[in-house]
Design an enzyme around this catalytic site. Structure first.
Site, mmCIF file in Angstrom:
data_model
loop_
_atom_site.group_PDB
_atom_site.id
_atom_site.type_symbol
_atom_site.label_atom_id
_atom_site.label_comp_id
_atom_site.label_asym_id
_atom_site.label_seq_id
_atom_site.Cartn_x
_atom_site.Cartn_y
_atom_site.Cartn_z
ATOM 1 N N SER A 18 1.923 2.574 7.102
ATOM 2 C CA SER A 18 2.891 2.659 8.195
ATOM 3 C C SER A 18 2.178 2.771 9.541
ATOM 4 O O SER A 18 2.590 2.186 10.542
ATOM 5 C CB SER A 18 3.818 3.851 7.985
ATOM 6 O OG SER A 18 4.500 3.710 6.770
ATOM 7 N N GLY A 21 0.862 -1.169 0.000
ATOM 8 C CA GLY A 21 0.000 0.000 0.000
ATOM 9 C C GLY A 21 0.892 1.209 0.000
ATOM 10 O O GLY A 21 2.112 1.063 0.131
ATOM 11 N N SER A 23 35.258 -7.681 -29.633
ATOM 12 C CA SER A 23 34.722 -8.372 -28.436
ATOM 13 C C SER A 23 34.828 -7.480 -27.198
ATOM 14 O O SER A 23 35.621 -7.754 -26.297
ATOM 15 C CB SER A 23 35.397 -9.719 -28.209
ATOM 16 O OG SER A 23 36.787 -9.673 -28.390
ATOM 17 N N THR A 58 6.957 -3.003 2.199
ATOM 18 C CA THR A 58 7.434 -2.651 0.863
ATOM 19 C C THR A 58 6.717 -1.420 0.359
ATOM 20 O O THR A 58 5.540 -1.223 0.631
ATOM 21 C CB THR A 58 7.192 -3.810 -0.119
ATOM 22 O OG1 THR A 58 5.798 -4.083 -0.129
ATOM 23 C CG2 THR A 58 7.948 -5.036 0.296
ATOM 24 N N LYS A 76 44.626 -5.862 -34.130
ATOM 25 C CA LYS A 76 44.235 -7.270 -33.970
ATOM 26 C C LYS A 76 44.503 -8.062 -35.245
ATOM 27 O O LYS A 76 45.181 -9.089 -35.228
ATOM 28 C CB LYS A 76 42.735 -7.392 -33.613
ATOM 29 C CG LYS A 76 42.306 -6.672 -32.352
ATOM 30 C CD LYS A 76 40.821 -6.884 -32.058
ATOM 31 C CE LYS A 76 39.878 -6.302 -33.118
ATOM 32 N NZ LYS A 76 39.883 -4.838 -33.238
ATOM 33 N N GLY A 89 4.917 1.374 -2.041
ATOM 34 C CA GLY A 89 3.822 1.193 -2.975
ATOM 35 C C GLY A 89 4.053 1.777 -4.344
ATOM 36 O O GLY A 89 3.263 1.556 -5.239
HETATM 37 N N1 PPS Z 1 29.756 0.861 -34.646
HETATM 38 C C1 PPS Z 1 30.876 0.143 -34.821
HETATM 39 N N2 PPS Z 1 31.689 -0.122 -33.789
HETATM 40 C C2 PPS Z 1 32.798 -0.846 -33.968
HETATM 41 N N3 PPS Z 1 33.180 -1.330 -35.158
HETATM 42 C C3 PPS Z 1 32.418 -1.076 -36.245
HETATM 43 C C4 PPS Z 1 31.230 -0.335 -36.110
HETATM 44 N N4 PPS Z 1 30.656 -0.240 -37.335
HETATM 45 C C5 PPS Z 1 31.462 -0.897 -38.190
HETATM 46 N N5 PPS Z 1 32.526 -1.397 -37.561
HETATM 47 C C6 PPS Z 1 33.557 -2.250 -38.168
HETATM 48 O O1 PPS Z 1 33.311 -3.569 -37.702
HETATM 49 C C7 PPS Z 1 34.481 -4.135 -37.133
HETATM 50 C C8 PPS Z 1 34.206 -4.676 -35.749
HETATM 51 O O2 PPS Z 1 33.443 -5.836 -35.829
HETATM 52 P P1 PPS Z 1 33.518 -6.913 -34.697
HETATM 53 O O3 PPS Z 1 32.696 -8.051 -35.141
HETATM 54 O O4 PPS Z 1 34.915 -7.192 -34.337
HETATM 55 O O5 PPS Z 1 32.824 -6.134 -33.479
HETATM 56 S S1 PPS Z 1 32.259 -6.707 -32.116
HETATM 57 O O6 PPS Z 1 33.254 -7.645 -31.576
HETATM 58 O O7 PPS Z 1 30.996 -7.384 -32.377
HETATM 59 O O8 PPS Z 1 32.110 -5.549 -31.236
HETATM 60 C C9 PPS Z 1 35.500 -3.041 -36.991
HETATM 61 O O9 PPS Z 1 36.639 -3.612 -37.576
HETATM 62 P P2 PPS Z 1 38.092 -3.578 -36.919
HETATM 63 O O10 PPS Z 1 38.568 -2.204 -37.206
HETATM 64 O O11 PPS Z 1 38.847 -4.635 -37.657
HETATM 65 O O12 PPS Z 1 38.018 -3.886 -35.456
HETATM 66 C C10 PPS Z 1 34.969 -1.866 -37.789
HETATM 67 O O13 PPS Z 1 35.676 -1.782 -38.989
HETATM 68 N N1 ADP Z 2 52.702 -2.278 -33.282
HETATM 69 C C1 ADP Z 2 51.689 -2.414 -34.126
HETATM 70 N N2 ADP Z 2 50.937 -3.542 -34.106
HETATM 71 C C2 ADP Z 2 49.887 -3.696 -34.933
HETATM 72 N N3 ADP Z 2 49.484 -2.763 -35.822
HETATM 73 C C3 ADP Z 2 50.174 -1.606 -35.880
HETATM 74 C C4 ADP Z 2 51.281 -1.392 -35.013
HETATM 75 N N4 ADP Z 2 51.781 -0.159 -35.285
HETATM 76 C C5 ADP Z 2 51.000 0.349 -36.266
HETATM 77 N N5 ADP Z 2 50.040 -0.514 -36.656
HETATM 78 C C6 ADP Z 2 49.052 -0.261 -37.691
HETATM 79 O O1 ADP Z 2 47.749 -0.164 -37.045
HETATM 80 C C7 ADP Z 2 46.761 -0.622 -37.922
HETATM 81 C C8 ADP Z 2 45.947 -1.700 -37.207
HETATM 82 O O2 ADP Z 2 44.854 -2.084 -38.002
HETATM 83 P P1 ADP Z 2 44.155 -3.481 -37.880
HETATM 84 O O3 ADP Z 2 45.163 -4.550 -37.728
HETATM 85 O O4 ADP Z 2 43.189 -3.597 -39.006
HETATM 86 O O5 ADP Z 2 43.398 -3.316 -36.493
HETATM 87 P P2 ADP Z 2 42.121 -4.047 -35.982
HETATM 88 O O6 ADP Z 2 42.039 -5.374 -36.619
HETATM 89 O O7 ADP Z 2 42.341 -4.136 -34.489
HETATM 90 O O8 ADP Z 2 40.991 -3.148 -36.317
HETATM 91 C C9 ADP Z 2 47.454 -1.156 -39.166
HETATM 92 O O9 ADP Z 2 47.426 -0.174 -40.141
HETATM 93 C C10 ADP Z 2 48.866 -1.383 -38.672
HETATM 94 O O10 ADP Z 2 49.847 -1.255 -39.732
#
Ligand code: PPS
Ligand code: ADP
Length: 637
Positions: free
Chosen positions: A40, A33, A544, A113, A476, A115
């Site tokens: 209360s 309530g 991720s 609780t 990456k 209301g």
């Molecule tokens: N809004 C937004 N945020 C982040 N990234 C974006 C977005 N839109 C497109 N992209 C492109 O998609 C790549 C990331 O995809 P992922 O599958 O790795 O993303 S996640 O793990 O699901 O968050 C990411 O690629 P990487 O640069 O290789 O990481 C981007 O190029």
């Molecule tokens: N130490 C390093 N290790 C990895 N990439 C580097 C580094 N220094 C500069 N870079 C540059 O950074 C960019 C990274 O891009 P990418 O590998 O596509 O990143 P992600 O997959 O995380 O989006 C590339 O252009 C790469 O040449």
């Protein structure tokens, strides 16, 4: 009036006083309530008239009543309940407050609780252990939206006894026709939500009429006053004792090789030495050899008692298992439909792995988008994609292994669960199991003739999942590609999963919303696991961004197989590189929910490998990762 004089008894014979308390049954109830309904004041009067207010509380109350009370020179009972200073200032009660009082017949715990609509979660918390709900109605106002909401919630959490307290009868001249009309109105509504019975009492918290004793002001009412009703209603403890035997195992007590006992609290039913029992989920049966308690061995024990059971045969049984009556065991399933009350500020992320705790069982579980959400005010069902704070929805829940349960409606202790956020450890939801999904039971794991070990042996390697995580442009893909080239050159069998081959194919239906990313990583995790089962070294390069999903993938794989590699490039550096020109677009608002800019990135706390790309070249980083992987190999082989 209940002539109960605890003070006199305490003074005369403290042992007798304690003994009378120990033997009494305990009723847990909630009051629903709002402040306006006089809730209360009513609870305060129950406490006062049952004489269990401590002396110091009483003098404080008298002082407070004069200072801030609304009842002139009289005691303002509401002040007893509205304990917190902040609440008093706002004139509202905001959290669940538990209070204890006793009469000569019974002990009581009352959960008070609030209301207000936004406090559904508090009400559900307070109600989940209650035997009875007192639903307050202001006689001048009748059945309101909030009356319906409270009744719906009380019924939802399984409260079987409802008392409709029609309060403030003094303000309607103790008029029977007002009371009768309210009861008829409530009865019609109660039926629509499945409430089978309730007791209605006309009373006044302010004057005390029908609170502890009948009142000459209301001669036309011949039912019990509120307190006698609370003193005599049948309680859940009795029902629990009458149900089938169930004891969730809390821990296995094995002090030496000669003794092995299973300790726990009996959730329902009774156990006797010699009874046949079944262990769930394994299904093994045996019988009870001994019932051990702190006070020595017993022949029998009942619901609510903590015991250690010794079984006649050596059977597999561990924490989280349930020892149950052999002829009537609980259900076992890994997929079920449940009512879920969402209690966190952050909404449900369908597909995310939460920890599900049911009794002593703890498993990982995901929740599907709800089938519907219930409007607590109108009890209407509406479609929804997720559950927000205080939402109540019906949804499918998938656990990552079978759990032992019973439908909540059966009143069993095995029907309710909570969901816990893995990252924050906060309780985010309360759930009530409706029924199991039978479809899950017909799918059996195909046990492969060629095992994952055989696959790995043939390839001469130990499978690994090298999980790269980091911001967009952190490096990456660049580093993962180099690692794979090195592994390939060394004759290792590998496969690289990255955004390009996944987000354009398998996951092309997913966006970059939180839910889209969660599902993206879940699928990638499952695929990576299959590839590891095939004996491969899998490399994944996805942002991720969430800890929960990375942990979920880790949990999918055997211990040590998941290697988290954090490409720790500061946002400013990644943005400066802006390989794909996406950061510029994100800054200008052209791309929404961009990681690091408008969507979060949760950095790993304890990655197996951390790479700072401002200090290491891609080549150096790749070499270090390969060394790490080879190091594990030479150790393992
Ligand atoms: N809004 C937004 N945020 C982040 N990234 C974006 C977005 N839109 C497109 N992209 C492109 O998609 C790549 C990331 O995809 P992922 O599958 O790795 O993303 S996640 O793990 O699901 O968050 C990411 O690629 P990487 O640069 O290789 O990481 C981007 O190029
Ligand atoms: N130490 C390093 N290790 C990895 N990439 C580097 C580094 N220094 C500069 N870079 C540059 O950074 C960019 C990274 O891009 P990418 O590998 O596509 O990143 P992600 O997959 O995380 O989006 C590339 O252009 C790469 O040449």
């Amino acid at each position: 009036m209940t002539a109960y004089q605890p003070d006199a008894l305490i003074a005369a014979d403290i042992d007798a006083y304690l003994a009378t308390h120990a033997a009494k049954s305990m009723l847990r109830f909630i009051t629903c309530g709002s402040v306006d309904d006089g809730k209360s004041t009513l609870i305060g009067r129950l406490l006062y008239d049952s004489k269990t207010i401590f002396e110091d509380q009483l003098s404080q109350l008298e002082a407070d009543s004069r200072r801030v009370g609304t009842q002139g020179a009289n005691i303002d009972f509401a002040l007893l309940v509205d304990g917190l200073a902040a609440e008093r200032e706002q004139g509202i009660t905001i959290d669940v407050a538990y209070r204890f009082f006793a009469t000569e017949k019974r002990k009581f715990i009352v959960a008070d609780t609030p209301g207000h609509e936004q406090y559904t979660r508090n009400m559900v918390t307070g109600a989940s252990t209650a035997d009875l709900a007192v639903i307050l109605i202001d006689a001048r106002k009748g059945v309101l939206t909030q009356t319906r909401r409270h009744s719906y919630l009380a019924h939802l959490v399984g409260i079987k006894e409802i008392v409709l307290a029609v309060n403030k009868m003094d303000l309607v001249g103790h008029d029977q026709s007002v009371f009768d009309a309210i009861v008829a109105d409530y009865a019609a509504f109660a039926k629509t939500i499945g409430i089978e019975r309730f007791t209605a009492i006309p009373l006044s918290g302010l004057t005390g009429a029908n609170v502890t004793t009948p009142s000459p002001d209301i001669p036309w009412y011949d039912g019990p006053a509120l307190l006698p009703r609370l003193e005599t209603v049948a309680i859940d403890g009795d029902r629990a004792a009458a149900a089938s035997f169930r004891m969730p195992v809390q821990w296995v007590n094995r002090p030496d090789l000669d003794f092995r006992g299973f300790a726990g609290l009996i959730a329902s039913g009774r156990a006797s030495v010699g009874d046949r029992v079944r262990i769930a989920p394994s299904g093994k049966t045996t019988s009870i050899a001994r019932i051990v308690t702190y006070d020595g061995d017993r022949q029998e024990a009942i619901a609510g008692e903590a015991v250690t059971l010794v079984l006649a045969e050596e059977v597999d049984c561990s924490r989280g298992d349930v020892i149950a009556a052999a002829e009537n065991p609980p259900e076992i399933a890994d997929q079920f439909v449940a009512r879920i009350v969402w209690m966190a500020d952050a909404p449900l992320v369908p597909g995310r792995s939460y920890s599900l705790k049911l009794g002593t069982q703890l498993v990982g579980a995901t929740v599907q988008p709800p089938r519907h959400v219930v409007d607590v005010n109108s009890q209407e069902e509406r479609p929804a994609d997720t559950l927000a704070l205080n939402d109540i929805g019906l949804a499918e829940v998938y656990a990552d292994r079978p759990i032992v349960f019973e439908p909540y409606a059966q009143g069993s202790a095995l029907g309710g669960f909570i969901l816990i956020d893995r990252a924050t450890n906060a309780t985010v939801a309360a759930g009530m199991i409706d029924h199991a999904l039978r479809r899950a039971q017909n799918v059996h794991w195909q046990s492969a003739v060629i095992t994952r070990e055989a696959h790995a042996r043939q390839k001469g390697q130990v499978p690994r999942v090298l999980w790269f995580t980091g911001l967009s442009g952190s490096g990456k893909s660049t580093i993962a590609n180099m690692v794979e080239q090195k592994l390939h050159a060394m004759g290792r069998h590998s496969f690289l999963l990255d955004g390009d081959n996944i987000r354009h194919g398998l996951n092309r239906d997913l966006d970059f919303s939180e839910a889209g990313r969660v599902e993206n990583i879940r699928r990638v995790g499952e695929v990576a696991k299959l590839m590891a089962d095939a004996g491969l070294i899998v490399l994944t390069a996805f942002i991720s961004p969430f800890k929960a999903e990375r942990d979920m993938v880790r949990a999918l794989l055997p211990e040590g197989e998941f290697v988290e590699i954090f490409i720790d490039t500061p946002l400013a550096v990644a943005e400066d590189r802006d390989v794909k020109g996406l950061y510029a677009k994100a800054r200008s608002g052209e791309i929404a929910e961009f990681t690091g800019i408008s969507s979060p990135y949760e950095a790993p706390e304890r990655p197996e490998i951390r790479i700072d790309t401002t200090k290491e070249t891609a080549e150096q980083a790749a070499s270090r990762i390969v060394e790490h992987v080879l190091g594990i190999w030479s150790y393992d082989l």
